[in-house]
Write an enzyme that holds these catalytic residues in place. Structure first.
Site, short mmCIF file in Angstrom:
data_model
loop_
_atom_site.label_atom_id
_atom_site.label_comp_id
_atom_site.label_asym_id
_atom_site.label_seq_id
_atom_site.Cartn_x
_atom_site.Cartn_y
_atom_site.Cartn_z
N HIS A 115 104.61 42.08 2.43
CA HIS A 115 104.44 41.28 3.65
C HIS A 115 105.61 41.48 4.60
O HIS A 115 106.64 42.08 4.24
CB HIS A 115 104.27 39.80 3.32
N CYS A 131 108.29 39.35 -4.04
CA CYS A 131 107.43 40.15 -3.17
C CYS A 131 108.23 41.29 -2.54
O CYS A 131 109.43 41.41 -2.74
CB CYS A 131 106.82 39.27 -2.08
#
Length: 234
Positions: A115, A131
């Site tokens: 992301h 992440c």
């Protein structure tokens, strides 16, 4: 061949050798259970290769690296997963710390994805909760090119961070190292559950059986000596 192409081809070959040899037997089972079918055949043409040591993400098309981006993977306390996964969903508009785009991976022990970020100056460091952060303009490029169903090879230390040599695993622990332990215990005929990276009651029982069988201290945990005995560290 350019210097970048030579480097990325070498890294991709190493990822196939290391990640597939160590993790395919576990992650393939977990991934096949949850991965969505590709949106189209383009998903078979593309792959993502993430290298945690260099903190880079490569887009590979038909076996050739075509793009390279810097990423911000997980910290020592919240390491990124390693293994072979799939992109299972894509979304935009999450906002805040998730930036402009989100691509979710089918990691079985938690929610992990690629992301954007509202702090681009931190890209290139180990800064996330597991992440893979990217600059918004970079993740938007990945978002446009990569279909749902695309394979993602994440290569790196089995602990998920270059400065962590091993972790003591206890009931409730999660991650790639737990998954590798489950794989070894399953191969020894001691663990009957899924290799999902979650140290649950079934894993604990298998650990106890392994320790008793091999005359190791029965701690119900996986420590340094256990990891040595399992052949997961040297």
């Amino acid at each position: 061949m350019t210097r970048m192409n030579a480097l990325t081809r070498h890294l991709y070959r190493m990822a196939k050798i290391i990640s597939i040899a160590l993790l395919l037997s576990c992650t393939a089972h977990a991934s096949s259970a949850t991965a969505k079918k590709p949106e189209n055949r383009a998903a078979d043409s593309y792959q993502l290769y993430i290298n945690l040591w260099y903190r880079k993400l490569y887009i590979i098309k038909d076996g050739t690296p075509i793009k390279k981006f810097s990423i911000g993977p997980g910290t020592k306390e919240t390491p990124s997963p390693i293994g072979i996964y799939r992109v299972v969903s894509k979304d935009t508009g999450w906002g805040g710390g998730f930036g402009s785009c989100w691509l979710q991976l089918n990691v079985p022990w938690g929610t992990y994805g690629i992301h954007g970020t509202n702090r681009p100056g931190l890209i290139g460091r180990y800064v996330s909760h597991g992440c893979f952060r990217m600059k918004n303009r970079d993740v938007e490029e990945v978002y446009e090119l990569i279909p749902v169903g695309t394979r993602v090879v994440i290569d790196g230390p089995i602990t998920g961070h270059k400065d962590v040599t091993y972790r003591i695993l206890v009931k409730g622990s999660r991650g790639a190292l737990v998954q590798l332990v489950q794989n070894r215990l399953q191969a020894a005929g001691l663990y009957k559950g899924r290799c999902n990276g979650i140290f649950d009651g079934g894993t604990e029982l298998a650990v106890m059986r392994y320790q008793k069988q091999n005359k190791l201290p029965v701690t119900k945990q996986i420590g340094y000596e256990d990891l040595l005995h399992l052949g997961l560290i040297e």
